[in-house]
Design a protein around this motif. Structure first.
Motif, PDB file in Angstrom:
ATOM      1  N   HIS A 299       0.855  -1.188   0.000  1.00  0.00           N
ATOM      2  CA  HIS A 299       0.000   0.000   0.000  1.00  0.00           C
ATOM      3  C   HIS A 299       0.889   1.236   0.000  1.00  0.00           C
ATOM      4  CE1 HIS A 299      -3.926  -1.833   0.406  1.00  0.00           C
ATOM      5  NE2 HIS A 299      -3.470  -2.621   1.368  1.00  0.00           N
ATOM      6  N   THR A 300       0.688   2.112  -0.985  1.00  0.00           N
ATOM      7  CA  THR A 300       1.620   3.219  -1.206  1.00  0.00           C
ATOM      8  C   THR A 300       0.882   4.518  -1.482  1.00  0.00           C
ATOM      9  OG1 THR A 300       3.217   1.656  -2.167  1.00  0.00           O
ATOM     10  CG2 THR A 300       3.585   3.993  -2.566  1.00  0.00           C
ATOM     11  N   LEU A 301       1.406   5.596  -0.938  1.00  0.00           N
ATOM     12  CA  LEU A 301       0.939   6.945  -1.224  1.00  0.00           C
ATOM     13  C   LEU A 301       2.096   7.689  -1.890  1.00  0.00           C
ATOM     14  CD1 LEU A 301      -1.419   8.994  -0.849  1.00  0.00           C
ATOM     15  CD2 LEU A 301      -0.270   9.735   1.264  1.00  0.00           C
ATOM     16  N   LEU A 302       1.876   8.178  -3.113  1.00  0.00           N
ATOM     17  CA  LEU A 302       2.908   8.878  -3.873  1.00  0.00           C
ATOM     18  C   LEU A 302       2.500  10.332  -4.054  1.00  0.00           C
ATOM     19  CD1 LEU A 302       3.565   6.181  -6.634  1.00  0.00           C
ATOM     20  CD2 LEU A 302       4.786   6.502  -4.467  1.00  0.00           C
ATOM     21  N   ILE A 303       3.406  11.231  -3.740  1.00  0.00           N
ATOM     22  CA  ILE A 303       3.100  12.663  -3.728  1.00  0.00           C
ATOM     23  C   ILE A 303       4.065  13.388  -4.660  1.00  0.00           C
ATOM     24  CG2 ILE A 303       2.813  14.700  -2.251  1.00  0.00           C
ATOM     25  CD1 ILE A 303       2.605  12.679   0.128  1.00  0.00           C
ATOM     26  N   ALA A 304       3.533  14.300  -5.481  1.00  0.00           N
ATOM     27  CA  ALA A 304       4.369  15.003  -6.449  1.00  0.00           C
ATOM     28  C   ALA A 304       3.869  16.423  -6.650  1.00  0.00           C
ATOM     29  CB  ALA A 304       4.386  14.265  -7.784  1.00  0.00           C
ATOM     30  N   GLY A 305       4.794  17.306  -7.029  1.00  0.00           N
ATOM     31  CA  GLY A 305       4.457  18.684  -7.376  1.00  0.00           C
ATOM     32  C   GLY A 305       4.562  18.883  -8.879  1.00  0.00           C
ATOM     33  N   SER A 306       3.614  19.585  -9.464  1.00  0.00           N
ATOM     34  CA  SER A 306       3.607  19.760 -10.920  1.00  0.00           C
ATOM     35  C   SER A 306       4.740  20.652 -11.403  1.00  0.00           C
ATOM     36  CB  SER A 306       2.261  20.334 -11.384  1.00  0.00           C
ATOM     37  OG  SER A 306       2.112  21.684 -10.956  1.00  0.00           O
ATOM     38  N   LEU A 307       5.337  21.461 -10.509  1.00  0.00           N
ATOM     39  CA  LEU A 307       6.444  22.338 -10.895  1.00  0.00           C
ATOM     40  C   LEU A 307       7.762  21.882 -10.269  1.00  0.00           C
ATOM     41  CD1 LEU A 307       5.061  26.008 -10.982  1.00  0.00           C
ATOM     42  CD2 LEU A 307       5.743  24.535 -12.881  1.00  0.00           C
ATOM     43  N   ARG A 325      -0.467  -0.993  -5.926  1.00  0.00           N
ATOM     44  CA  ARG A 325      -1.555  -0.565  -5.033  1.00  0.00           C
ATOM     45  C   ARG A 325      -1.219   0.813  -4.493  1.00  0.00           C
ATOM     46  NH1 ARG A 325      -3.159  -4.923  -0.695  1.00  0.00           N
ATOM     47  NH2 ARG A 325      -0.913  -5.086  -0.344  1.00  0.00           N
ATOM     48  N   LYS A 326      -1.433   1.804  -5.316  1.00  0.00           N
ATOM     49  CA  LYS A 326      -0.996   3.162  -4.984  1.00  0.00           C
ATOM     50  C   LYS A 326      -2.133   4.159  -5.101  1.00  0.00           C
ATOM     51  CE  LYS A 326       0.501   4.089  -9.755  1.00  0.00           C
ATOM     52  NZ  LYS A 326       0.372   2.713 -10.289  1.00  0.00           N
ATOM     53  N   SER A 327      -1.995   5.226  -4.344  1.00  0.00           N
ATOM     54  CA  SER A 327      -2.785   6.442  -4.526  1.00  0.00           C
ATOM     55  C   SER A 327      -1.789   7.563  -4.792  1.00  0.00           C
ATOM     56  CB  SER A 327      -3.614   6.755  -3.283  1.00  0.00           C
ATOM     57  OG  SER A 327      -4.554   5.732  -3.026  1.00  0.00           O
ATOM     58  N   ARG A 328      -2.188   8.493  -5.635  1.00  0.00           N
ATOM     59  CA  ARG A 328      -1.285   9.593  -5.977  1.00  0.00           C
ATOM     60  C   ARG A 328      -1.896  10.931  -5.574  1.00  0.00           C
ATOM     61  NH1 ARG A 328       1.789   9.144 -11.602  1.00  0.00           N
ATOM     62  NH2 ARG A 328       3.251  10.397 -10.379  1.00  0.00           N
ATOM     63  N   VAL A 329      -1.063  11.769  -5.015  1.00  0.00           N
ATOM     64  CA  VAL A 329      -1.441  13.136  -4.667  1.00  0.00           C
ATOM     65  C   VAL A 329      -0.596  14.066  -5.525  1.00  0.00           C
ATOM     66  CG1 VAL A 329      -1.534  14.884  -2.856  1.00  0.00           C
ATOM     67  CG2 VAL A 329      -2.025  12.481  -2.303  1.00  0.00           C
ATOM     68  N   ILE A 330      -1.236  14.835  -6.377  1.00  0.00           N
ATOM     69  CA  ILE A 330      -0.537  15.801  -7.228  1.00  0.00           C
ATOM     70  C   ILE A 330      -0.888  17.193  -6.733  1.00  0.00           C
ATOM     71  CG2 ILE A 330      -0.127  16.636  -9.555  1.00  0.00           C
ATOM     72  CD1 ILE A 330       0.646  13.715  -9.171  1.00  0.00           C
ATOM     73  N   VAL A 331       0.124  17.980  -6.436  1.00  0.00           N
ATOM     74  CA  VAL A 331      -0.085  19.349  -5.968  1.00  0.00           C
ATOM     75  C   VAL A 331       0.308  20.292  -7.088  1.00  0.00           C
ATOM     76  CG1 VAL A 331       0.392  21.039  -4.163  1.00  0.00           C
ATOM     77  CG2 VAL A 331       0.456  18.584  -3.620  1.00  0.00           C
ATOM     78  N   GLU A 332      -0.676  20.916  -7.701  1.00  0.00           N
ATOM     79  CA  GLU A 332      -0.412  21.869  -8.778  1.00  0.00           C
ATOM     80  C   GLU A 332       0.412  23.046  -8.257  1.00  0.00           C
ATOM     81  OE1 GLU A 332      -1.078  21.576 -11.945  1.00  0.00           O
ATOM     82  OE2 GLU A 332      -2.232  19.717 -11.784  1.00  0.00           O
ATOM     83  N   GLU A 340       6.188  19.969   2.132  1.00  0.00           N
ATOM     84  CA  GLU A 340       6.018  21.178   2.933  1.00  0.00           C
ATOM     85  C   GLU A 340       5.158  22.231   2.245  1.00  0.00           C
ATOM     86  OE1 GLU A 340      10.056  22.337   3.215  1.00  0.00           O
ATOM     87  OE2 GLU A 340      10.711  20.419   4.001  1.00  0.00           O
ATOM     88  N   ALA A 341       4.737  21.959   1.020  1.00  0.00           N
ATOM     89  CA  ALA A 341       4.139  23.017   0.209  1.00  0.00           C
ATOM     90  C   ALA A 341       2.681  23.299   0.536  1.00  0.00           C
ATOM     91  CB  ALA A 341       4.276  22.665  -1.278  1.00  0.00           C
ATOM     92  N   HIS A 342       1.895  22.265   0.810  1.00  0.00           N
ATOM     93  CA  HIS A 342       0.452  22.428   0.999  1.00  0.00           C
ATOM     94  C   HIS A 342       0.056  21.776   2.319  1.00  0.00           C
ATOM     95  CE1 HIS A 342      -3.858  22.265   0.297  1.00  0.00           C
ATOM     96  NE2 HIS A 342      -3.718  22.943  -0.838  1.00  0.00           N
ATOM     97  N   PRO A 343      -0.728  22.470   3.165  1.00  0.00           N
ATOM     98  CA  PRO A 343      -1.055  21.919   4.486  1.00  0.00           C
ATOM     99  C   PRO A 343      -1.829  20.605   4.424  1.00  0.00           C
ATOM    100  CG  PRO A 343      -2.381  23.876   4.008  1.00  0.00           C
ATOM    101  CD  PRO A 343      -1.306  23.820   2.976  1.00  0.00           C
TER     102      PRO A 343
END
Length: 373
Positions: A299-307, A325-332, A340-343
Motif C-alpha cells: 500500500h503506497t501513497l505517492l506525492i508530487a508537485g507539478s512544478l 496498489r498506490k494512490s497519488r497526490v498531485i499538488v499543482e 512542505e508546500a500544501h497543508p
C-alpha cells in the motif's frame, strides 16, 4: 510531529550524515579554481575526487561502503534492533531512491510506504529532454504576466543565448571562498548548473527570468547572490559523490542522456558531477541488477508537485508504474519540496499511516510570481 499521533517516528542518520558520518574533513583544495565550464569543472572534479578518495581510504574510511544497497541494509538492521516486525517507509527525493532498494531487498519487512519527488533506481541522472519539456511548461506560465511575456518572448531561446555567450566568454565574478577573496570565471555550463538548482521549487524558479534577462544584458552582477553556493559546490564531502557513483546509470540510459543533452537547454548539468564522474573510481558501480525495476505490491501513497524541476512528473510517472496498489497526490504549482508546500499533504500522510484509505487527490497552490528584476 503530526505523525507521532499514529506511529512511532524514527528519523535515522544515514551513513555519511549527521552522527553517522565518519569521513574526515579535508583542507581546502590547493588546485586553482576551475573555469565554470564543462571541461574545467569536469577535469577539476575528477582529479579532486580521486585525490580525496585516496586520502579518505588511507585514513581508514571504507569509501566503497557508501552506497544505497548498504544503506538499505542499515534500515533493515535498525528494524531488527528495534524489534519491530514490520516498518513503514516515508521518504522524499533520494529517500525514495533508498526506499526502492529497501523494498527490493527487504520488502517482506515493510508495511505501508509514502514517498514524494520520486527518483528511480536508474534515475540518478535525469533525462535532459524531460527538463526541456518542463522549461516549456514554465514558459507557458509567463503568458499570465503580460510584462514578463513582453520581456521574454521565448524563455528557452533566452536561456540558450545566455549559455552560448558565457561559454564563449566566461564572466569574471568576485567571491569569498573559505574566507579568502577569489574570482570565479562563470561560463555557460556554470549558469546551466545554477539554473538546475533554481528550477527545483517555485520560490527559486521565480528568480529565473530576471536572472537571465540581466545576464543577457551583460549585467553579471546578478550572479552575486548565488556565487557562495556555487563556490561551496567545490567542497567535496565524499558520501554524496560515492552514493551517486554507486547508483550509476545503465548504458542504455547513458546513451539516451548524452544524445538528448546535445540539444537540451541545460545539457548534462542537472546532476553534475554525474555522469561526468563515471569511471573516476573503478569498481564501485552497483550494476544493472540494482537499477532494474521491480513490481511493488505494498500500500503506497505517492506525492508530487507539478512544478518540480528536479524530479519532473514524467520521470516520476515511470517510477510510479512499479507500484501496483498506490494512490497519488498531485499538488499543482508545488515543487520538489512538496511535503512542505500544501497543508493538506500533512493531513493525508497522517490519515494514510493511520490506516485510512486515501484516494487519488489533486491539490492546488497559486502559480509562481516571476520577478524580472
Amino acid at each position: 510531529m503530526a505523525l507521532r499521533a499514529v506511529a512511532d517516528v524514527i528519523a535515522f542518520d544515514q551513513r555519511g550524515t549527521g552522527l553517522s558520518s565518519t569521513i574526515p574533513e579535508r583542507p581546502a583544495s590547493g588546485r586553482p579554481l576551475p573555469v565554470f565550464n564543462e571541461a574545467g569543472l569536469t577535469s577539476w572534479y575528477r582529479a579532486e575526487l580521486q585525490s580525496a578518495w585516496a586520502d579518505w581510504t588511507k585514513a581508514g574510511v571504507a569509501m566503497a561502503g557508501y552506497n544505497t544497497e548498504q544503506s538499505a541494509d542499515d534500515v533493515e538492521d535498525l528494524r531488527r534492533h528495534l524489534g519491530a516486525e514490520k516498518i513503514d517507509l516515508w521518504g522524499t527525493s533520494y529517500g525514495s531512491h533508498l526506499a526502492l532498494s529497501v523494498l527490493k531487498r527487504h520488502g517482506d519487512r515493510v508495511n505501508h510506504v509514502a514517498l514524494s519527488s520520486l527518483e528511480g533506481q536508474d534515475q540518478t541522472v535525469k533525462r535532459p529532454a524531460r527538463t526541456d519539456a518542463y522549461l516549456r511548461q514554465v514558459d507557458t506560465l509567463l503568458d499570465a504576466d503580460p510584462a514578463a511575456r513582453a520581456a521574454i518572448p521565448d524563455l528557452l531561446t533566452l536561456m540558450r543565448r545566455v549559455h552560448s555567450r558565457l561559454e564563449a566568454q566566461p564572466a569574471v565574478t568576485a567571491v569569498t571562498l573559505n574566507g579568502t577573496p577569489a574570482k570565479i570565471r562563470m561560463g555557460g555550463f556554470g549558469v546551466q548548473m545554477l539554473a538546475g538548482g533554481l528550477i527545483a521549487n517555485p520560490q527559486t524558479l521565480a528568480m529565473l527570468p530576471g536572472l537571465y534577462l540581466a545576464l543577457d544584458a551583460g549585467k553579471t552582477a546578478g550572479l552575486a547572490p548565488f556565487l557562495g553556493d556555487m563556490a561551496d559546490f567545490l567542497n567535496l564531502r565524499g558520501m554524496p559523490e560515492a552514493m551517486d557513483l554507486a547508483s550509476g546509470i545503465s548504458p542504455r540510459r547513458l546513451a539516451l542522456v548524452r544524445r538528448e543533452a546535445r540539444t537540451a537547454v541545460l545539457g548534462e548539468t542537472l546532476n553534475f558531477p554525474m555522469p561526468q564522474l563515471l569511471g573516476a573510481i573503478p569498481g564501485v558501480d552497483l550494476g544493472e541488477r540494482f537499477r532494474a525495476p521491480i513490481r511493488i505490491d505494498h500500500h503506497t501513497l505517492l506525492i508530487a508537485g507539478s512544478l518540480d524541476g528536479r524530479t519532473v512528473l514524467a520521470e516520476q510517472d515511470e517510477v510510479a508504474a512499479q507500484f501496483q496498489r498506490k494512490s497519488r497526490v498531485i499538488v499543482e504549482n508545488a515543487g520538489h519540496n512538496v511535503f512542505e508546500a500544501h497543508p493538506d499533504v500533512q493531513v493525508l500522510l497522517v490519515r494514510f499511516f493511520g490506516g485510512e484509505a486515501v484516494a487519488d487527490t489533486r491539490l492546488a497552490l497559486p502559480p509562481p510570481k516571476f520577478r524580472l528584476a
